[in-house]
Design a protein around this motif. Structure first.
Motif, PDB file in Angstrom:
ATOM      1  N   UNK A  17       0.825  -1.211   0.000  1.00  0.00           N
ATOM      2  CA  UNK A  17       0.000   0.000   0.000  1.00  0.00           C
ATOM      3  C   UNK A  17       0.862   1.266   0.000  1.00  0.00           C
ATOM      4  N   UNK A  18       2.060   1.194   0.597  1.00  0.00           N
ATOM      5  CA  UNK A  18       2.962   2.355   0.577  1.00  0.00           C
ATOM      6  C   UNK A  18       3.422   2.660  -0.837  1.00  0.00           C
ATOM      7  N   UNK A  19       3.830   1.625  -1.570  1.00  0.00           N
ATOM      8  CA  UNK A  19       4.231   1.814  -2.973  1.00  0.00           C
ATOM      9  C   UNK A  19       3.065   2.406  -3.772  1.00  0.00           C
ATOM     10  N   UNK A  20       1.884   1.836  -3.526  1.00  0.00           N
ATOM     11  CA  UNK A  20       0.709   2.235  -4.314  1.00  0.00           C
ATOM     12  C   UNK A  20       0.310   3.684  -4.039  1.00  0.00           C
ATOM     13  N   UNK A  21       0.163   4.011  -2.756  1.00  0.00           N
ATOM     14  CA  UNK A  21      -0.318   5.357  -2.436  1.00  0.00           C
ATOM     15  C   UNK A  21       0.788   6.406  -2.616  1.00  0.00           C
ATOM     16  N   UNK A  22       2.034   6.017  -2.291  1.00  0.00           N
ATOM     17  CA  UNK A  22       3.136   6.976  -2.396  1.00  0.00           C
ATOM     18  C   UNK A  22       3.530   7.259  -3.836  1.00  0.00           C
ATOM     19  N   UNK A  23       3.491   6.250  -4.682  1.00  0.00           N
ATOM     20  CA  UNK A  23       4.016   6.444  -6.036  1.00  0.00           C
ATOM     21  C   UNK A  23       3.070   5.957  -7.136  1.00  0.00           C
ATOM     22  N   UNK A  24       2.636   4.709  -7.074  1.00  0.00           N
ATOM     23  CA  UNK A  24       1.989   4.095  -8.240  1.00  0.00           C
ATOM     24  C   UNK A  24       0.677   4.759  -8.661  1.00  0.00           C
ATOM     25  N   UNK A  25      -0.076   5.271  -7.675  1.00  0.00           N
ATOM     26  CA  UNK A  25      -1.317   5.966  -8.051  1.00  0.00           C
ATOM     27  C   UNK A  25      -1.027   7.185  -8.931  1.00  0.00           C
ATOM     28  N   UNK A  26       0.101   7.853  -8.578  1.00  0.00           N
ATOM     29  CA  UNK A  26       0.486   9.020  -9.389  1.00  0.00           C
ATOM     30  C   UNK A  26       0.904   8.578 -10.792  1.00  0.00           C
ATOM     31  N   UNK A  27       1.521   7.402 -10.878  1.00  0.00           N
ATOM     32  CA  UNK A  27       1.917   6.895 -12.203  1.00  0.00           C
ATOM     33  C   UNK A  27       0.683   6.793 -13.104  1.00  0.00           C
ATOM     34  N   UNK A  28      -0.379   6.239 -12.543  1.00  0.00           N
ATOM     35  CA  UNK A  28      -1.591   6.045 -13.341  1.00  0.00           C
ATOM     36  C   UNK A  28      -2.137   7.405 -13.793  1.00  0.00           C
ATOM     37  N   UNK A  29      -2.241   8.324 -12.842  1.00  0.00           N
ATOM     38  CA  UNK A  29      -2.807   9.639 -13.171  1.00  0.00           C
ATOM     39  C   UNK A  29      -1.960  10.367 -14.217  1.00  0.00           C
ATOM     40  N   UNK A  30      -0.653  10.238 -14.120  1.00  0.00           N
ATOM     41  CA  UNK A  30       0.236  11.018 -14.992  1.00  0.00           C
ATOM     42  C   UNK A  30       0.318  10.472 -16.427  1.00  0.00           C
ATOM     43  N   UNK A  31      -0.268   9.308 -16.654  1.00  0.00           N
ATOM     44  CA  UNK A  31      -0.319   8.805 -18.034  1.00  0.00           C
ATOM     45  C   UNK A  31      -1.082   9.764 -18.937  1.00  0.00           C
ATOM     46  N   UNK A  32      -2.062  10.454 -18.341  1.00  0.00           N
ATOM     47  CA  UNK A  32      -2.923  11.309 -19.159  1.00  0.00           C
ATOM     48  C   UNK A  32      -2.422  12.735 -19.290  1.00  0.00           C
TER      49      UNK A  32
END
Ligand code: AQP
Length: 330
Positions: A17-32
């Motif tokens: 959850x740390x990887x996901x909330x700290x970084x990976x969620x932003x990865x998804x958003x920044x694709x657009x």
């Protein structure tokens, strides 16, 4: 359109959850919003000892999870670092302009090496390879958790030094750190970050945990003395961490949560959070298994990503080789 690059190590079967909330969620958003490059950094993953079979499995599991959270190979370039040899080639050049003292100041190396009997030179030069990962792609922004801030500073220093010595070559990248979720803490020790290698199993929620296991971990998370559910990082780090997780996953502000749980106990709060966490991770775990069911297709997709990445990386490396006076690779 600005360029973004980030990487994640395949050092475990599951991200947390740390990887996901700290970084990976932003990865998804920044694709657009960005021209996005994301990589599974398996070269980094061998710096603390590893098992080759596990590395293969974890590489695929990492890619499958990245697809499962919503990365789309049509909207980003998703690749595995070891398929793009330019990362190591640039790393060598950057290593030659890195001071020994400068590299010795990296706190992640100090922390990680202190926990090992024999720290490797690879672990020591890890931040230089990370600088190469970023600089190869003319990156503007790097979405990471707080623990990576110092490495990003080193990357900027190296880029600036190279430009000054050999002529303008690299863009200076900025970290993209979302303050509220920059450090998700260990559920059993809320003063430490949730970490693949340091946390005890009960301290981490893995994206691939079963609903039962994830719910149990949330329900047995360490909470603080007192009974009030208020955000107070200093005196109530356990509750503050759980409020952060709840707020981001449910899309509700922390003051709204404080109001909702006024007069209620920790048990009610943790029970509801367990439901929220399960709802967020169960579909990710399910989709991960679907992608893993077809490893050949997964490998094909990653190879296509590596081709796209190399188109950029080879051009940067050719420029670097010219500038430093190397012969071009043939
Ligand atoms: N607890 C965390 N809170 C917020 N962000 C975090 N990140 C890691 N832990 C937290 C961010 O996740 C991204 C990928 O991390 P990594 O693969 O480079 O591994 P790491 O930073 O070293 O994370 P771990 O889980 O602690 O792994 P180990 O223990 O293997 O080193 C990064 O952007 C990181 O900031």
């Amino acid at each position: 359109i600005p360029r973004v690059l980030s990487g994640i190590q395949p050092t475990a079967e599951s991200f947390h959850l740390g990887n996901y909330l700290g970084a990976l969620r932003q990865w998804v958003a920044m694709q657009d919003t960005h021209d996005a490059f994301y990589c599974v950094v398996d070269l980094h993953a061998i710096t603390a000892g590893h098992d080759p079979e596990a590395l293969v499995r974890r590489r695929r599991a990492s890619a499958a999870q990245l697809l499962a959270i919503g990365l789309d190979p049509d909207r980003c370039t998703l690749f595995v670092q070891s398929q793009v040899p330019e990362h190591t080639q640039l790393s060598w050049v950057l290593g030659a302009i890195t001071g020994f003292g400068e590299a010795s100041r990296m706190t992640q190396f100090k922390d990680k090496s202190a926990k090992q009997e024999r720290a490797s030179v690879g672990l020591f030069t890890y931040p230089i390879l990370q600088a190469a990962d970023i600089l190869l792609y003319d990156t503007d922004e790097v979405p990471v958790g707080e623990d990576q801030r110092q490495h990003l500073e080193l990357t900027r220093d190296l880029a600036g030094r190279f430009n000054k010595t050999f002529g303008k070559t690299f863009r200076l990248p900025k970290p993209h750190i979302v303050k509220d979720t920059a450090k998700i803490c260990d559920l059993q020790d809320p003063t430490a970050k949730m970490s693949k290698s340091n946390s005890v199993p009960a301290g981490i929620v893995d994206l691939r945990d079963t609903p039962k296991a994830a719910a149990k971990k949330i329900r047995s998370a360490v909470t603080d003395t007192g009974r009030e559910i208020v955000f107070d990082e200093e005196n109530k780090p356990g509750i503050a961490n759980l409020l952060t997780i709840f707020s981001v996953l449910a899309g509700v502000t922390i003051p709204e949560l404080e109001a909702r749980y006024q007069g209620k106990g920790y048990g009610d709060f943790k029970g509801d959070l367990a439901d929220v966490v399960v709802e967020a991770i169960a579909p990710i775990a399910r989709r991960t298994e679907e992608y893993l069911a077809d490893p050949a297709q997964l490998d094909k997709l990653l190879t296509e990503g590596a081709r796209k990445a190399r188109a950029v990386a080879t051009a940067t490396l050719a420029d670097v080789y010219d500038k430093v006076g190397f012969a071009q690779p043939v």
